[in-house]
Design a protein around this motif. Structure first.
Motif, PDB file in Angstrom:
ATOM      1  N   ALA A 169      22.350   7.466  96.431  1.00  0.00           N
ATOM      2  CA  ALA A 169      23.469   7.830  95.556  1.00  0.00           C
ATOM      3  C   ALA A 169      23.677   6.784  94.475  1.00  0.00           C
ATOM      4  O   ALA A 169      23.899   7.109  93.298  1.00  0.00           O
ATOM      5  CB  ALA A 169      24.743   7.991  96.385  1.00  0.00           C
ATOM      6  N   ARG A 170      23.583   5.513  94.856  1.00  0.00           N
ATOM      7  CA  ARG A 170      23.735   4.415  93.892  1.00  0.00           C
ATOM      8  C   ARG A 170      22.625   4.462  92.843  1.00  0.00           C
ATOM      9  O   ARG A 170      22.873   4.297  91.646  1.00  0.00           O
ATOM     10  CB  ARG A 170      23.724   3.087  94.638  1.00  0.00           C
ATOM     11  CG  ARG A 170      23.921   1.871  93.754  1.00  0.00           C
ATOM     12  CD  ARG A 170      24.256   0.636  94.588  1.00  0.00           C
ATOM     13  NE  ARG A 170      23.264   0.374  95.624  1.00  0.00           N
ATOM     14  CZ  ARG A 170      23.474   0.512  96.947  1.00  0.00           C
ATOM     15  NH1 ARG A 170      24.649   0.914  97.390  1.00  0.00           N
ATOM     16  NH2 ARG A 170      22.534   0.238  97.812  1.00  0.00           N
TER      17      ARG A 170
ATOM     18  N   GLY B 299      23.215   7.513  90.539  1.00  0.00           N
ATOM     19  CA  GLY B 299      24.372   7.251  89.688  1.00  0.00           C
ATOM     20  C   GLY B 299      24.065   6.212  88.629  1.00  0.00           C
ATOM     21  O   GLY B 299      24.509   6.329  87.478  1.00  0.00           O
TER      22      GLY B 299
ATOM     23  N   VAL C 299      28.884  12.539  96.799  1.00  0.00           N
ATOM     24  CA  VAL C 299      28.768  11.656  97.958  1.00  0.00           C
ATOM     25  C   VAL C 299      29.313  12.404  99.166  1.00  0.00           C
ATOM     26  O   VAL C 299      30.474  12.824  99.178  1.00  0.00           O
ATOM     27  CB  VAL C 299      29.537  10.343  97.733  1.00  0.00           C
ATOM     28  CG1 VAL C 299      29.459   9.441  98.976  1.00  0.00           C
ATOM     29  CG2 VAL C 299      28.985   9.611  96.509  1.00  0.00           C
TER      30      VAL C 299
ATOM     31  N   ILE D 204      32.779   5.863  97.860  1.00  0.00           N
ATOM     32  CA  ILE D 204      32.859   6.066  96.413  1.00  0.00           C
ATOM     33  C   ILE D 204      33.489   4.856  95.727  1.00  0.00           C
ATOM     34  O   ILE D 204      33.046   4.433  94.647  1.00  0.00           O
ATOM     35  CB  ILE D 204      33.644   7.358  96.097  1.00  0.00           C
ATOM     36  CG1 ILE D 204      32.774   8.571  96.428  1.00  0.00           C
ATOM     37  CG2 ILE D 204      34.090   7.385  94.633  1.00  0.00           C
ATOM     38  CD1 ILE D 204      33.457   9.898  96.206  1.00  0.00           C
TER      39      ILE D 204
ATOM     40  N   PHE E 272      30.920   9.586  90.545  1.00  0.00           N
ATOM     41  CA  PHE E 272      30.704   9.937  91.943  1.00  0.00           C
ATOM     42  C   PHE E 272      31.799  10.902  92.409  1.00  0.00           C
ATOM     43  O   PHE E 272      32.986  10.660  92.196  1.00  0.00           O
ATOM     44  CB  PHE E 272      30.691   8.684  92.820  1.00  0.00           C
ATOM     45  CG  PHE E 272      29.593   7.728  92.464  1.00  0.00           C
ATOM     46  CD1 PHE E 272      28.292   7.963  92.883  1.00  0.00           C
ATOM     47  CD2 PHE E 272      29.852   6.602  91.689  1.00  0.00           C
ATOM     48  CE1 PHE E 272      27.263   7.092  92.545  1.00  0.00           C
ATOM     49  CE2 PHE E 272      28.832   5.719  91.348  1.00  0.00           C
ATOM     50  CZ  PHE E 272      27.538   5.967  91.782  1.00  0.00           C
TER      51      PHE E 272
END
Length: 264
Positions: free
Chosen positions: A24-25, A28, A36, A48, A60
């Motif tokens: 996710a990081r 993003g 998320v 988040i 997010f």
């Protein structure tokens, strides 16, 4: 290589910690809007908040849902109706003697690790193919082809993901949507630390415990260390990008050379 995912929307299941949070990081940080996911609202919001500190300006979106259920998949579709990138990361693992694994546990591993990913793919793939653009990924494992004796139910589920991924890649053939498996090797997460200590002396400091685990239980690794979650995420971000437009139906290894094969 500069990867720009601006204007793309992604969902990473099981992304409040570990490999999922790293993916996710990474997405993003490349400009994607990222859902998320987790079952606990508190954990999702805390994740988040942390991601927001790590990726200033990142977008997010909380997707509080049990991704193993039909209701959870439907809620995810409501939150992110036009998805461009689906990363099926959610999974469980653990060690258990082969002859002591119950029918219930076999079913649980299949439901969580395989069927949840199948259901979400059925939910989001039609929209991707209709729009002529999309990326579907499954986080598999070296255990898919080198099944550990102490966790064959986990290995079974990851082997199944290889077939699922290849099959859906054929379903998406010619549409502009790619479907791939990412075969992660032994990776350093909090959950894996607990797993390592379930197999080696708990009195050992972590650096020694890690070395003992790799030496005794994963001696095939050419890296000879646990992989960091960010190293898995780098591959996922690449596969989500236009640079990987000709990579589909594959099982792409980020395994530290654990699988003793010259083929992917």
């Amino acid at each position: 290589m500069r990867i720009d995912l601006s204007g793309r929307t992604a969902l990473v299941t099981g992304s409040t910690q570990g490999i999922g949070a790293a993916i996710a990081r990474g997405l993003g940080g490349s400009g994607a809007r990222v859902g998320v996911n987790g079952r606990s609202e508190d954990r999702v919001l805390r994740a988040i908040e942390k991601l927001g500190r790590e990726v200033p300006g990142g977008d997010f979106v909380p997707v509080v849902a049990d991704a193993t259920t039909e209701e959870g998949a439907a809620h995810a579709a409501e939150r992110l109706p036009e998805l461009d990138i689906l990363v099926n990361n959610l999974g469980i693992f653990g060690s258990q003697p082969a002859l002591e694994i119950s029918d219930t546990e076999w079913r649980r591993y299949f439901d969580v690790n395989v069927l949840s990913a199948v259901r979400l793919t059925r939910t989001f793939l039609p929209g991707m193919t209709r729009r002529g653009r999309g990326r579907v990924q499954y986080i598999a494992s070296d255990s898919a082809v080198v099944v550990p004796a102490e966790m064959i139910h986990y290995g079974m589920s990851k082997t199944a993901l290889l077939a699922v991924s290849r099959g859906f890649a054929k379903e998406a053939a010619g549409t502009g949507v790619t479907v791939n498996c990412v075969m992660a090797g032994p990776t350093h997460t909090g959950g894996v630390e607990d797993f390592v200590y379930s197999l080696v002396d708990r009195e050992l400091p972590w650096p020694e415990a890690q070395r003992a685990f790799m030496r005794e239980y994963r001696p095939q690794s050419l890296l000879q260390r646990l992989i960091e979650p960010e190293e898995i995420a780098h591959m996922c971000v690449y596969l989500a990008s236009d640079f990987a437009s000709a990579t589909t139906g594959g099982a792409v290894r980020v395994d530290g050379g654990y699988v003793d094969s010259i083929l992917p």
